[in-house]
Design a protein around this motif. Structure first.
Motif, PDB file in Angstrom:
ATOM      1  N   ASP A 245      11.572  11.026   7.790  1.00 39.89           N
ATOM      2  CA  ASP A 245      10.815   9.992   7.034  1.00 39.89           C
ATOM      3  C   ASP A 245      10.862   9.068   7.814  1.00 39.89           C
ATOM      4  OD1 ASP A 245      12.268  10.690   4.958  1.00 39.89           O
ATOM      5  OD2 ASP A 245      11.501  11.313   3.762  1.00 39.89           O
TER       6      ASP A 245
ATOM      7  N   GLU B 231      10.973   1.531   9.086  1.00 38.84           N
ATOM      8  CA  GLU B 231       9.688   1.598   8.577  1.00 38.84           C
ATOM      9  C   GLU B 231       9.784   3.255   7.978  1.00 38.84           C
ATOM     10  OE1 GLU B 231       7.724   1.492  12.533  1.00 38.84           O
ATOM     11  OE2 GLU B 231       8.045  -0.455  12.526  1.00 38.84           O
ATOM     12  N   THR B 232       9.551   2.612   6.821  1.00 37.06           N
ATOM     13  CA  THR B 232       8.587   4.017   6.053  1.00 37.06           C
ATOM     14  C   THR B 232       7.885   3.708   4.641  1.00 37.06           C
ATOM     15  OG1 THR B 232       9.933   5.772   4.384  1.00 37.06           O
ATOM     16  CG2 THR B 232      10.794   3.584   3.977  1.00 37.06           C
ATOM     17  N   LEU B 233       7.752   4.624   4.496  1.00 36.16           N
ATOM     18  CA  LEU B 233       6.735   4.551   2.802  1.00 36.16           C
ATOM     19  C   LEU B 233       7.779   3.367   2.039  1.00 36.16           C
ATOM     20  CD1 LEU B 233       5.058   8.148   2.440  1.00 36.16           C
ATOM     21  CD2 LEU B 233       3.893   5.904   3.746  1.00 36.16           C
ATOM     22  N   PRO B 234       6.522   2.879   1.326  1.00 39.29           N
ATOM     23  CA  PRO B 234       7.754   2.006   0.284  1.00 39.29           C
ATOM     24  C   PRO B 234       8.384   2.865  -0.718  1.00 39.29           C
ATOM     25  CG  PRO B 234       5.027   1.773   0.551  1.00 39.29           C
ATOM     26  CD  PRO B 234       5.216   2.715   0.857  1.00 39.29           C
TER      27      PRO B 234
ATOM     28  N   LYS C  29       9.934   5.026  -0.539  1.00 37.33           N
ATOM     29  CA  LYS C  29      11.227   5.847   0.420  1.00 37.33           C
ATOM     30  C   LYS C  29      12.844   4.384   0.152  1.00 37.33           C
ATOM     31  CE  LYS C  29      10.424  10.389   0.795  1.00 37.33           C
ATOM     32  NZ  LYS C  29      10.718  11.169  -0.072  1.00 37.33           N
TER      33      LYS C  29
ATOM     34  N   ASP D 289       1.003  -1.233  -0.209  1.00 36.15           N
ATOM     35  CA  ASP D 289       0.020   0.059   0.224  1.00 36.15           C
ATOM     36  C   ASP D 289       0.858   1.346   0.221  1.00 36.15           C
ATOM     37  OD1 ASP D 289      -1.464   2.318   0.701  1.00 36.15           O
ATOM     38  OD2 ASP D 289      -2.920   1.090   2.446  1.00 36.15           O
ATOM     39  N   GLN D 290       0.853   2.303  -1.269  1.00 34.26           N
ATOM     40  CA  GLN D 290       2.000   3.085  -1.104  1.00 34.26           C
ATOM     41  C   GLN D 290       1.665   4.099  -0.062  1.00 34.26           C
ATOM     42  OE1 GLN D 290       3.894   3.038  -3.347  1.00 34.26           O
ATOM     43  NE2 GLN D 290       3.520   2.899  -5.664  1.00 34.26           N
ATOM     44  N   THR D 291       0.463   4.184   0.214  1.00 30.17           N
ATOM     45  CA  THR D 291       0.176   5.043   1.554  1.00 30.17           C
ATOM     46  C   THR D 291       0.380   4.230   2.918  1.00 30.17           C
ATOM     47  OG1 THR D 291      -2.216   4.769   2.191  1.00 30.17           O
ATOM     48  CG2 THR D 291      -1.168   6.384  -0.216  1.00 30.17           C
ATOM     49  N   ALA D 292       0.602   3.046   3.116  1.00 31.60           N
ATOM     50  CA  ALA D 292       1.189   2.903   4.321  1.00 31.60           C
ATOM     51  C   ALA D 292       2.297   2.383   4.830  1.00 31.60           C
ATOM     52  CB  ALA D 292       0.920   1.505   4.703  1.00 31.60           C
ATOM     53  N   VAL D 293       3.293   2.906   5.600  1.00 35.40           N
ATOM     54  CA  VAL D 293       4.339   2.921   6.395  1.00 35.40           C
ATOM     55  C   VAL D 293       4.799   1.185   6.099  1.00 35.40           C
ATOM     56  CG1 VAL D 293       6.647   2.732   8.269  1.00 35.40           C
ATOM     57  CG2 VAL D 293       4.775   4.728   7.725  1.00 35.40           C
TER      58      VAL D 293
END
Length: 215
Positions: free
Chosen positions: A166, A132-135, A137, A95-99
């Protein structure tokens, strides 16, 4: 759109019958995710192998099949024990919006002056950093510059990493990445110098005999 793309086809062959696919140079794969029901697909061996070599487990891949695109990360690659050939791959739909959490390898670059001069030797610690980060990144690796280690005793820890606001690092801050310790040769030379100095200090003082009295 991900940098890497795999063209796949729907797969109806499952279970032990997938052996026939492998004999034809086809690899069975499964695409799944928290919001995606498992999808069985198949991919020609060589394009899959190239994509995995380039993308690794930290780069996004677009798996295209039946007019649909799944943006994924390679989660589990099953290989034949002896030959190492790819037997099956599980891809996780992100999910591009989920860490998300990922293990990023550490790459050492540069050279320590203390090591180059043979005053010290390099000791390495953990070779992966969990973040932990957004996909979008995610990175291929984290560089650690050894040229910062100028003297024996210098070290670089997780706390010294600067990955940006981030990206959250999960490893303990005090965990050592690299450290320079004194080499055995340098310790031996230092011990010899100390022994020589101690020996010189312990030798009795020789006082010259005065001129004999004249008769």
């Amino acid at each position: 759109m991900a940098e890497f793309v795999i063209e796949a086809e729907p797969r109806t062959v499952v279970g032990k019958k997938v052996k026939t696919l492998r004999n034809e140079g086809i690899v069975p794969i499964t695409v799944y995710g928290p919001k995606t029901d498992p999808v069985n697909l198949q991919v020609p061996y060589r394009p899959l192998e190239i994509a995995l070599m380039k993308a690794g487990g930290t780069n996004l891949i677009d798996v295209k099949a039946a007019g649909k695109t799944h943006t994924v990360l390679a989660r589990e690659v099953q290989r034949e024990v002896l030959k190492g050939t790819i037997m099956h791959v599980d891809f996780f739909v992100v999910d591009q919006t989920a860490v998300i959490r990922a293990d990023i390898p550490v790459h050492l670059i540069g050279e320590s002056a203390a090591v180059a001069s043979r005053k010290g030797i390099l000791l390495t610690g953990t070779n992966t950093i969990t973040i932990e980060t957004l996909p979008a990144k995610l990175m291929n690796f984290i560089e650690v510059d050894l040229s910062l280690l100028q003297n024996v005793g210098d070290s670089i820890t997780v706390a010294d990493l600067k990955l940006g606001d981030d990206i959250r690092i999960i490893n303990e801050p005090e965990e050592t990445l690299v450290r320079v310790t004194q080499s055995s040769a340098a310790r031996a030379a230092e011990a010899e110098e100390a022994e020589a100095a101690e020996s010189a200090m312990s030798e009795p003082e020789v006082i010259a005999k005065g001129k004999a009295e004249e008769e």
